[in-house]
Design a protein around this motif. Structure first.
Motif, PDB file in Angstrom:
ATOM      1  N   MET A   1       0.826  -1.195   0.000  1.00  0.00           N
ATOM      2  CA  MET A   1       0.000   0.000   0.000  1.00  0.00           C
ATOM      3  C   MET A   1       0.861   1.245   0.000  1.00  0.00           C
ATOM      4  SD  MET A   1      -2.575   1.379   2.950  1.00  0.00           S
ATOM      5  CE  MET A   1      -1.413   2.515   3.691  1.00  0.00           C
ATOM      6  N   ARG A   2       0.437   2.228  -0.772  1.00  0.00           N
ATOM      7  CA  ARG A   2       1.115   3.516  -0.766  1.00  0.00           C
ATOM      8  C   ARG A   2       0.101   4.632  -0.522  1.00  0.00           C
ATOM      9  NH1 ARG A   2       5.676   3.630  -5.638  1.00  0.00           N
ATOM     10  NH2 ARG A   2       7.028   2.002  -4.732  1.00  0.00           N
ATOM     11  N   ILE A   3       0.527   5.638   0.215  1.00  0.00           N
ATOM     12  CA  ILE A   3      -0.278   6.846   0.397  1.00  0.00           C
ATOM     13  C   ILE A   3       0.156   7.819  -0.690  1.00  0.00           C
ATOM     14  CG2 ILE A   3      -0.837   8.755   1.940  1.00  0.00           C
ATOM     15  CD1 ILE A   3      -0.009   6.828   4.273  1.00  0.00           C
ATOM     16  N   ILE A   4      -0.727   8.055  -1.643  1.00  0.00           N
ATOM     17  CA  ILE A   4      -0.327   8.882  -2.778  1.00  0.00           C
ATOM     18  C   ILE A   4      -0.757  10.341  -2.624  1.00  0.00           C
ATOM     19  CG2 ILE A   4      -0.165   6.994  -4.423  1.00  0.00           C
ATOM     20  CD1 ILE A   4      -2.938   7.805  -5.467  1.00  0.00           C
ATOM     21  N   LYS A   5      -1.749  10.593  -1.758  1.00  0.00           N
ATOM     22  CA  LYS A   5      -2.155  11.985  -1.554  1.00  0.00           C
ATOM     23  C   LYS A   5      -2.804  12.139  -0.192  1.00  0.00           C
ATOM     24  CE  LYS A   5      -4.713  15.848  -3.612  1.00  0.00           C
ATOM     25  NZ  LYS A   5      -5.565  16.306  -4.752  1.00  0.00           N
ATOM     26  N   LEU A   6      -2.540  13.279   0.442  1.00  0.00           N
ATOM     27  CA  LEU A   6      -3.173  13.660   1.696  1.00  0.00           C
ATOM     28  C   LEU A   6      -3.643  15.096   1.586  1.00  0.00           C
ATOM     29  CD1 LEU A   6      -3.778  13.467   4.796  1.00  0.00           C
ATOM     30  CD2 LEU A   6      -1.429  14.279   5.149  1.00  0.00           C
ATOM     31  N   ALA A   7      -4.928  15.322   1.822  1.00  0.00           N
ATOM     32  CA  ALA A   7      -5.445  16.676   1.977  1.00  0.00           C
ATOM     33  C   ALA A   7      -5.377  17.017   3.458  1.00  0.00           C
ATOM     34  CB  ALA A   7      -6.873  16.776   1.469  1.00  0.00           C
ATOM     35  N   LEU A   8      -4.597  18.047   3.793  1.00  0.00           N
ATOM     36  CA  LEU A   8      -4.290  18.379   5.183  1.00  0.00           C
ATOM     37  C   LEU A   8      -4.771  19.785   5.516  1.00  0.00           C
ATOM     38  CD1 LEU A   8      -2.832  17.747   7.872  1.00  0.00           C
ATOM     39  CD2 LEU A   8      -0.728  18.625   6.813  1.00  0.00           C
ATOM     40  N   PRO A   9      -5.805  19.922   6.355  1.00  0.00           N
ATOM     41  CA  PRO A   9      -6.262  21.254   6.750  1.00  0.00           C
ATOM     42  C   PRO A   9      -5.192  21.990   7.557  1.00  0.00           C
ATOM     43  CG  PRO A   9      -7.924  19.598   7.253  1.00  0.00           C
ATOM     44  CD  PRO A   9      -6.661  18.863   6.923  1.00  0.00           C
ATOM     45  N   ALA A  10      -5.097  23.298   7.326  1.00  0.00           N
ATOM     46  CA  ALA A  10      -4.099  24.114   8.013  1.00  0.00           C
ATOM     47  C   ALA A  10      -4.736  25.422   8.453  1.00  0.00           C
ATOM     48  CB  ALA A  10      -2.904  24.388   7.099  1.00  0.00           C
ATOM     49  N   SER A  11      -4.312  25.915   9.598  1.00  0.00           N
ATOM     50  CA  SER A  11      -4.808  27.211  10.054  1.00  0.00           C
ATOM     51  C   SER A  11      -4.261  28.337   9.190  1.00  0.00           C
ATOM     52  CB  SER A  11      -4.426  27.434  11.520  1.00  0.00           C
ATOM     53  OG  SER A  11      -3.013  27.390  11.677  1.00  0.00           O
ATOM     54  N   ASP A  12      -3.064  28.146   8.632  1.00  0.00           N
ATOM     55  CA  ASP A  12      -2.425  29.122   7.752  1.00  0.00           C
ATOM     56  C   ASP A  12      -1.698  28.335   6.663  1.00  0.00           C
ATOM     57  OD1 ASP A  12      -0.618  30.929   6.520  1.00  0.00           O
ATOM     58  OD2 ASP A  12      -0.608  32.203   8.304  1.00  0.00           O
ATOM     59  N   VAL A  13      -2.314  28.251   5.490  1.00  0.00           N
ATOM     60  CA  VAL A  13      -1.755  27.440   4.405  1.00  0.00           C
ATOM     61  C   VAL A  13      -0.368  27.919   4.005  1.00  0.00           C
ATOM     62  CG1 VAL A  13      -2.028  26.816   1.974  1.00  0.00           C
ATOM     63  CG2 VAL A  13      -3.974  26.656   3.519  1.00  0.00           C
ATOM     64  N   SER A  14      -0.194  29.211   3.875  1.00  0.00           N
ATOM     65  CA  SER A  14       1.105  29.747   3.458  1.00  0.00           C
ATOM     66  C   SER A  14       2.196  29.420   4.473  1.00  0.00           C
ATOM     67  CB  SER A  14       1.021  31.265   3.258  1.00  0.00           C
ATOM     68  OG  SER A  14       0.144  31.581   2.207  1.00  0.00           O
ATOM     69  N   LYS A  15       1.869  29.533   5.758  1.00  0.00           N
ATOM     70  CA  LYS A  15       2.848  29.244   6.806  1.00  0.00           C
ATOM     71  C   LYS A  15       3.218  27.763   6.816  1.00  0.00           C
ATOM     72  CE  LYS A  15       3.616  29.902  11.774  1.00  0.00           C
ATOM     73  NZ  LYS A  15       3.023  30.445  13.033  1.00  0.00           N
ATOM     74  N   SER A  16       2.210  26.899   6.670  1.00  0.00           N
ATOM     75  CA  SER A  16       2.493  25.453   6.640  1.00  0.00           C
ATOM     76  C   SER A  16       3.310  25.089   5.416  1.00  0.00           C
ATOM     77  CB  SER A  16       1.187  24.661   6.668  1.00  0.00           C
ATOM     78  OG  SER A  16       0.540  24.799   7.916  1.00  0.00           O
ATOM     79  N   ALA A  17       2.973  25.676   4.253  1.00  0.00           N
ATOM     80  CA  ALA A  17       3.731  25.395   3.035  1.00  0.00           C
ATOM     81  C   ALA A  17       5.183  25.830   3.193  1.00  0.00           C
ATOM     82  CB  ALA A  17       3.082  26.095   1.844  1.00  0.00           C
ATOM     83  N   ALA A  18       5.391  26.993   3.808  1.00  0.00           N
ATOM     84  CA  ALA A  18       6.762  27.476   4.018  1.00  0.00           C
ATOM     85  C   ALA A  18       7.533  26.534   4.932  1.00  0.00           C
ATOM     86  CB  ALA A  18       6.731  28.881   4.597  1.00  0.00           C
ATOM     87  N   TYR A  19       6.853  25.940   5.906  1.00  0.00           N
ATOM     88  CA  TYR A  19       7.506  24.991   6.807  1.00  0.00           C
ATOM     89  C   TYR A  19       7.989  23.762   6.032  1.00  0.00           C
ATOM     90  CZ  TYR A  19       8.138  21.613  10.580  1.00  0.00           C
ATOM     91  OH  TYR A  19       8.660  20.660  11.417  1.00  0.00           O
ATOM     92  N   PHE A  20       7.108  23.145   5.269  1.00  0.00           N
ATOM     93  CA  PHE A  20       7.477  21.932   4.549  1.00  0.00           C
ATOM     94  C   PHE A  20       8.539  22.209   3.482  1.00  0.00           C
ATOM     95  CE2 PHE A  20       3.270  20.517   6.139  1.00  0.00           C
ATOM     96  CZ  PHE A  20       3.670  19.337   6.740  1.00  0.00           C
ATOM     97  N   ARG A  21       8.447  23.347   2.821  1.00  0.00           N
ATOM     98  CA  ARG A  21       9.420  23.663   1.770  1.00  0.00           C
ATOM     99  C   ARG A  21      10.740  24.144   2.344  1.00  0.00           C
ATOM    100  NH1 ARG A  21       5.145  26.989  -1.297  1.00  0.00           N
ATOM    101  NH2 ARG A  21       3.903  25.366  -2.266  1.00  0.00           N
ATOM    102  N   GLY A  22      10.661  24.947   3.389  1.00  0.00           N
ATOM    103  CA  GLY A  22      11.871  25.527   3.949  1.00  0.00           C
ATOM    104  C   GLY A  22      12.572  24.582   4.906  1.00  0.00           C
ATOM    105  N   LEU A  23      11.929  24.227   5.997  1.00  0.00           N
ATOM    106  CA  LEU A  23      12.575  23.403   7.010  1.00  0.00           C
ATOM    107  C   LEU A  23      12.859  21.994   6.498  1.00  0.00           C
ATOM    108  CD1 LEU A  23      12.052  23.482  10.761  1.00  0.00           C
ATOM    109  CD2 LEU A  23      11.986  21.259   9.647  1.00  0.00           C
ATOM    110  N   LEU A  24      11.902  21.391   5.803  1.00  0.00           N
ATOM    111  CA  LEU A  24      12.086  20.010   5.338  1.00  0.00           C
ATOM    112  C   LEU A  24      12.592  19.918   3.895  1.00  0.00           C
ATOM    113  CD1 LEU A  24       9.041  18.156   6.949  1.00  0.00           C
ATOM    114  CD2 LEU A  24      11.375  18.413   7.798  1.00  0.00           C
ATOM    115  N   GLU A  25      12.800  21.043   3.242  1.00  0.00           N
ATOM    116  CA  GLU A  25      13.387  21.079   1.888  1.00  0.00           C
ATOM    117  C   GLU A  25      12.599  20.235   0.882  1.00  0.00           C
ATOM    118  OE1 GLU A  25      18.046  21.734   3.244  1.00  0.00           O
ATOM    119  OE2 GLU A  25      17.433  19.768   2.516  1.00  0.00           O
ATOM    120  N   LEU A  26      11.274  20.257   0.987  1.00  0.00           N
ATOM    121  CA  LEU A  26      10.436  19.483   0.078  1.00  0.00           C
ATOM    122  C   LEU A  26       9.958  20.364  -1.068  1.00  0.00           C
ATOM    123  CD1 LEU A  26       8.377  17.544   2.761  1.00  0.00           C
ATOM    124  CD2 LEU A  26      10.184  16.615   1.294  1.00  0.00           C
ATOM    125  N   PRO A  27       9.953  19.835  -2.296  1.00  0.00           N
ATOM    126  CA  PRO A  27       9.511  20.634  -3.439  1.00  0.00           C
ATOM    127  C   PRO A  27       7.995  20.781  -3.460  1.00  0.00           C
ATOM    128  CG  PRO A  27       9.988  18.402  -4.143  1.00  0.00           C
ATOM    129  CD  PRO A  27      10.379  18.481  -2.686  1.00  0.00           C
TER     130      PRO A  27
END
Length: 223
Positions: A1-27
């Motif tokens: 089994m693979r998890i191919i997509k997760l829809a994740l609610p966020a209080s601040d989408v821009s802040k959460s996106a910056a976390y995953f891209r910046g701190l975790l270096e994810l594209p």
């Protein structure tokens, strides 16, 4: 089994996106974050964002020590009361893990799984070495019933025996962690599980279908 997509609610989408891209270096682009074959789509929370979401990311087992060094330069690790920050599990798990806090009080994990083959690489560890979203925590008032429903709906089994409060549904490449909502997340045991508004899409299961929990507000789909 693979998890191919997760829809994740966020209080601040821009802040959460910056976390995953910046701190975790994810594209990613816009509100979409890519973790190997898995996509995290950040969505604005309609109601208060869930606190206590648990997500784990697979890293190569042979590069686990490098992963820990890389992560400690970016975020404090969560520890048990005795100070342990790194955890090795034998038996059914055959894994090594570290935990850290993510956006909206989420409990994130890097996990190396011994049974998965490692790529032969020598480059410095980076976010590109996180090669999939491998676990999503799903609180439920009936863990054993959720295990049975996942078997009926998707043909999934558990990694090791399930208990009345915890079950790992799936395998090394992807797991749904069914957990009692009153069982706080390891290792600090201060965050209760939450998954309200999460939607998960699976691949590599025996049959298409939908599994959901109205009380806790999550849904899993395949096909």
């Amino acid at each position: 089994m693979r998890i191919i997509k997760l829809a994740l609610p966020a209080s601040d989408v821009s802040k959460s996106a910056a976390y995953f891209r910046g701190l975790l270096e994810l594209p990613g682009a816009g509100n979409s974050i890519q973790v190997g074959w898995s996509e995290i789509e950040l969505i604005s929370a309609v109601e208060p964002s869930p606190h206590g979401v648990h997500l784990a990311f697979n890293v190569p087992y042979g590069r686990f020590d490098a992963a820990v060094t890389w992560l400690k330069e970016r975020a404090p690790l969560q520890a048990e009361p005795d100070g342990d920050e790194s955890f090795a599990l034998e038996g059914y798990w055959q894994s090594r893990s570290v935990y850290f806090e993510g956006p909206d009080g989420s409990v994130l994990e890097l996990i190396g799984r011994r049974r998965l083959s490692d790529p032969a690489v020598t480059w410095p560890f980076s976010g590109s070495d996180l090669y999939c979203l491998s676990e999503v925590g799903l609180p439920t008032d009936d863990v054993e019933g959720t295990v049975a429903a996942a078997a009926r709906t998707f043909g999934l089994t558990t990694l090791g025996p399930a208990s009345a409060s915890f079950a790992a549904i799936g395998g090394d490449e992807g797991m749904l962690i069914a957990v009692d909502p009153n069982r706080p997340w390891f290792p600090q045991r201060r965050q209760l599980p939450s998954a309200r508004g999460l939607e998960i899409w699976l691949d590599g299961v025996e049959a298409p279908g939908v599994l959901s929990d109205r009380s806790h507000g999550w849904k899993v789909c395949a096909g």
